[in-house]
Design a protein around this motif. Sequence first.
Motif, PDB file in Angstrom:
ATOM      1  N   LYS A   1       0.697  -1.588   0.039  1.00 46.32           N
ATOM      2  CA  LYS A   1       0.147  -0.080  -0.114  1.00 46.32           C
ATOM      3  C   LYS A   1       0.909   1.186  -0.022  1.00 46.32           C
ATOM      4  CE  LYS A   1      -3.745   2.426   2.219  1.00 46.32           C
ATOM      5  NZ  LYS A   1      -4.843   2.327   3.291  1.00 46.32           N
TER       6      LYS A   1
ATOM      7  N   THR B   1       0.884   5.158   0.380  1.00 45.19           N
ATOM      8  CA  THR B   1       0.201   6.301   0.733  1.00 45.19           C
ATOM      9  C   THR B   1       0.846   7.552   0.751  1.00 45.19           C
ATOM     10  OG1 THR B   1       0.939   5.862   3.018  1.00 45.19           O
ATOM     11  CG2 THR B   1      -0.953   4.799   2.694  1.00 45.19           C
ATOM     12  N   TYR B   2       0.023   8.571   0.032  1.00 42.66           N
ATOM     13  CA  TYR B   2       0.614  10.099   0.003  1.00 42.66           C
ATOM     14  C   TYR B   2      -0.544  11.048   0.407  1.00 42.66           C
ATOM     15  CZ  TYR B   2       3.125  14.013  -1.830  1.00 42.66           C
ATOM     16  OH  TYR B   2       3.475  15.273  -2.581  1.00 42.66           O
TER      17      TYR B   2
ATOM     18  N   ASP C   1      -3.870  12.592   1.355  1.00 42.62           N
ATOM     19  CA  ASP C   1      -4.987  11.660   1.787  1.00 42.62           C
ATOM     20  C   ASP C   1      -5.279  10.647   0.639  1.00 42.62           C
ATOM     21  OD1 ASP C   1      -5.592  13.403   3.836  1.00 42.62           O
ATOM     22  OD2 ASP C   1      -6.739  14.867   2.850  1.00 42.62           O
ATOM     23  N   THR C   2      -4.306  10.493  -0.056  1.00 43.64           N
ATOM     24  CA  THR C   2      -4.530   9.466  -1.189  1.00 43.64           C
ATOM     25  C   THR C   2      -3.644   8.281  -1.128  1.00 43.64           C
ATOM     26  OG1 THR C   2      -2.703  10.374  -2.622  1.00 43.64           O
ATOM     27  CG2 THR C   2      -4.834  11.319  -3.065  1.00 43.64           C
ATOM     28  N   SER C   3      -4.189   6.968  -1.790  1.00 44.68           N
ATOM     29  CA  SER C   3      -3.428   5.887  -1.563  1.00 44.68           C
ATOM     30  C   SER C   3      -3.574   4.872  -2.823  1.00 44.68           C
ATOM     31  CB  SER C   3      -3.925   5.194  -0.206  1.00 44.68           C
ATOM     32  OG  SER C   3      -5.307   4.862  -0.212  1.00 44.68           O
TER      33      SER C   3
ATOM     34  N   ALA D   1      -8.322   2.224  -0.414  1.00 45.28           N
ATOM     35  CA  ALA D   1      -7.486   2.813  -1.356  1.00 45.28           C
ATOM     36  C   ALA D   1      -8.047   3.702  -2.197  1.00 45.28           C
ATOM     37  CB  ALA D   1      -6.650   1.786  -1.894  1.00 45.28           C
TER      38      ALA D   1
ATOM     39  N   GLY E   1      -8.984  11.702  -2.668  1.00 49.22           N
ATOM     40  CA  GLY E   1      -8.520  10.671  -1.664  1.00 49.22           C
ATOM     41  C   GLY E   1      -9.525  10.566  -0.606  1.00 49.22           C
TER      42      GLY E   1
ATOM     43  N   ALA F   1      -3.275   5.666   6.108  1.00 45.43           N
ATOM     44  CA  ALA F   1      -2.258   4.703   6.253  1.00 45.43           C
ATOM     45  C   ALA F   1      -2.202   3.610   7.319  1.00 45.43           C
ATOM     46  CB  ALA F   1      -0.957   5.599   6.556  1.00 45.43           C
TER      47      ALA F   1
END
Length: 382
Positions: free
Chosen positions: A181, A183-184, A186-188, A212, A301, A306
């Motif tokens: 996974k 993560t960055y 609010d997005t994944s 996700a 997101g 996370a």
Amino acid sequence: MAFARLLLALLLLFAAAPGQAASLKPLSVYFLDVGQGDAALIVSPTGKTVLIDAGPPEAQATLVPRVKQLVQGPIDLIILTHPHLDHLGGMSRVIQAVGVRRFMDPGFDHPSDAYRKLLDVVGEEAGQVMTPTPNPSAPDTPLSIGLGEGAALSILWPRVPQEPFLKSTRSDANSNSIVAKLTYGDTSFLFMGDAEPETEARLLGKPLDLSATVLKVAHHGGRYSSTAPYLAAVRPQAAVISCGARNDYGHPTAEALGRLQDVGARVFRTDQDGEVLAVSDGATVTLTAAQGRAPPVVVKGQGPGAPRASSGPKGKSVEIVVGRQEPAASGSGSRYVSLKGSKVFHREDCPTLKRAKTQQRTVYPDRASALKERRPSEDCKP
């Protein structure tokens, strides 16, 4: 010095805050068109690169020049999700063409000649060979790999030796695919390899946030994976299926497509859309297809999301261990350590490390390894 550290901490805090997500530098994921196989290239906001799988052998002619276009210098990490030819076929040529610093695979033994030959190339070319072994100091948490600017890649499965490989499944090699996974803000992104229903069931039984923004669909959209309970937990806004045009397997299947439709995912397919580029600004992901689809699709997101893995249980530190580690003599400070988000490294016995509030740190077995990625700290002069 104390004020500088405080200022840095505040900057990191504001950069990580959900309200500031839109100001983050872009992170890109290229879902490469390799026909009936998988290959995805992550380029982090700081330029760190991760290649997940490398398609079948017949994809080499287009894959290698495309990777060379996108990557300057050796790839920081190559992940082979599992030892099947449609995921490893182009990997040796990519490694020989652009180089690789680290290589990871599940460590699941497989008796194929292609896999053995790949490992020979990896042994000669890769700076480090690793498996996704959970950190012994935080065994209940997945291995987390920092990619800079708050981007992180967490390995959710497999978890040997803390948990054994899945056995007696429809395909044990598939069932023990690396599931990661990214993560960055609010997005994944969730990369499933060729995970089987047993893999999905095992992950559902864990205290993980599986949600996700973008799902790399398991097993090219085969009917066995992407089960309804699993998709309900992931809740993808968009889904990417990597498969070949008019392939012999009937991928993607009507069953998998139907389940993706039921959760409202916007589906992209490399057999119809060609290469798919997903760019995250930390708040939204913009997906652009090379062919057959316009304009780009923008999805939001769902939030931080996370895995709780990153902070470790009860405040224990989470270390990213680089290279083979030998136990250090008590008080010897023979290893070298860098804190999360820092550009310097310290001796292991440096007082700065004891005062540090951050729990995640990278441990290097020797000074030469540390110098490849960091500069020496001014306080302890390692």
